[in-house]
Design a protein around this motif. Structure first.
Motif, short mmCIF file in Angstrom:
data_model
loop_
_atom_site.label_atom_id
_atom_site.label_comp_id
_atom_site.label_asym_id
_atom_site.label_seq_id
_atom_site.Cartn_x
_atom_site.Cartn_y
_atom_site.Cartn_z
N GLN A 226 0.80 -1.22 0.00
CA GLN A 226 0.00 0.00 0.00
C GLN A 226 0.84 1.28 0.00
N LYS A 227 2.02 1.25 0.59
CA LYS A 227 2.85 2.45 0.65
C LYS A 227 3.73 2.62 -0.58
N GLU A 228 3.81 1.59 -1.38
CA GLU A 228 4.65 1.66 -2.58
C GLU A 228 3.90 2.39 -3.69
N ASN A 229 4.62 3.06 -4.50
CA ASN A 229 4.03 3.73 -5.66
C ASN A 229 4.08 2.79 -6.86
N ILE A 230 3.34 1.70 -6.75
CA ILE A 230 3.31 0.70 -7.82
C ILE A 230 1.94 0.79 -8.48
N ASP A 231 1.94 0.85 -9.80
CA ASP A 231 0.64 0.93 -10.47
C ASP A 231 -0.11 -0.40 -10.31
N ASN A 232 -1.39 -0.35 -10.52
CA ASN A 232 -2.27 -1.49 -10.28
C ASN A 232 -1.89 -2.71 -11.12
N GLU A 233 -1.50 -2.49 -12.36
CA GLU A 233 -1.13 -3.61 -13.24
C GLU A 233 0.11 -4.33 -12.72
N LEU A 234 1.10 -3.57 -12.30
CA LEU A 234 2.32 -4.16 -11.75
C LEU A 234 2.03 -4.86 -10.42
N ASN A 235 1.18 -4.26 -9.62
CA ASN A 235 0.77 -4.85 -8.35
C ASN A 235 0.11 -6.21 -8.59
N ASN A 236 -0.78 -6.27 -9.57
CA ASN A 236 -1.46 -7.53 -9.88
C ASN A 236 -0.49 -8.58 -10.41
N LYS A 237 0.48 -8.16 -11.21
CA LYS A 237 1.48 -9.11 -11.70
C LYS A 237 2.32 -9.66 -10.55
N ALA A 238 2.67 -8.80 -9.61
CA ALA A 238 3.45 -9.23 -8.45
C ALA A 238 2.64 -10.21 -7.60
N LYS A 239 1.36 -9.91 -7.39
CA LYS A 239 0.50 -10.81 -6.63
C LYS A 239 0.39 -12.17 -7.32
N ASP A 240 0.21 -12.15 -8.63
CA ASP A 240 0.09 -13.41 -9.38
C ASP A 240 1.36 -14.24 -9.28
N LEU A 241 2.50 -13.58 -9.39
CA LEU A 241 3.77 -14.28 -9.29
C LEU A 241 3.97 -14.87 -7.90
N LEU A 242 3.70 -14.09 -6.87
CA LEU A 242 3.85 -14.57 -5.50
C LEU A 242 2.92 -15.74 -5.23
N LYS A 243 1.69 -15.66 -5.71
CA LYS A 243 0.75 -16.76 -5.51
C LYS A 243 1.21 -18.01 -6.26
N GLU A 244 1.74 -17.84 -7.45
CA GLU A 244 2.26 -18.98 -8.21
C GLU A 244 3.41 -19.66 -7.45
N ILE A 245 4.27 -18.86 -6.84
CA ILE A 245 5.37 -19.41 -6.04
C ILE A 245 4.83 -20.19 -4.84
#
Length: 122
Positions: free
Chosen positions: A65-84
Motif C-alpha cells: 500500500q505504501k509503494e508507488n506501484i501501479d495497479n497492473e504491476l501490483n497484480n502481476k506481483a501478486k500473481d507471481l507470488l501466488k504462483e510461487i
C-alpha cells in the motif's frame, strides 16, 4: 499447476520413491509423483478451507500500500507470488530424486550410490 511441471522437469519421475512402509512383511513404496499429487490435493483443500485467497489478497494490498506501484504491476506481483506459494507442495520433496537418498534412506534397488552427491539428504 499440479504435478505436471515435475513430469516435464524430471525424467522417469515414476521410478523415484518418496516413502516406504511395511505391510504384511512386504515393502510398499509411494512414488514421488503419487506423494506430490496427494500433497498438492491436501494443500489445495487447506488453502480453500482457510479462505487463503482472501487473506492473500488482503496481505498483498497491505504490504504494497505504501509503494508507488501501479495497479497492473501490483497484480502481476501478486500473481507471481501466488504462483510461487502454489508451487511449494509440488517442489517440497524434489530433493528425493537424489540417488543417495533413494539408496540409503529407501533402499531402492534400481539406484546406485553416486559420489557426486554429498549425502543422502533431500
Amino acid at each position: 499447476m499440479e504435478a505436471d511441471i515435475l513430469k516435464n522437469l524430471v525424467k522417469n519421475l515414476n521410478r523415484y520413491k518418496a516413502h516406504k512402509k511395511s505391510k504384511d512383511n512386504e515393502i510398499i513404496y509411494e512414488t514421488l509423483l503419487a506423494h506430490t499429487e496427494l500433497t498438492y490435493k491436501y494443500f489445495i483443500k487447506f488453502w480453500q478451507s482457510k479462505n487463503s485467497d482472501e487473506i492473500f489478497d488482503r496481505f498483498c494490498d497491505v504490504f504494497w500500500q505504501k509503494e508507488n506501484i501501479d495497479n497492473e504491476l501490483n497484480n502481476k506481483a501478486k500473481d507471481l507470488l501466488k504462483e510461487i506459494i502454489m508451487a511449494i507442495p509440488i517442489f517440497h520433496d524434489i530433493g528425493k530424486i537424489n540417488p543417495n537418498f533413494q539408496v540409503q534412506k529407501l533402499n531402492v534397488k534400481e539406484f546406485k550410490q553416486n559420489d557426486k552427491y554429498l549425502n543422502s539428504k533431500h
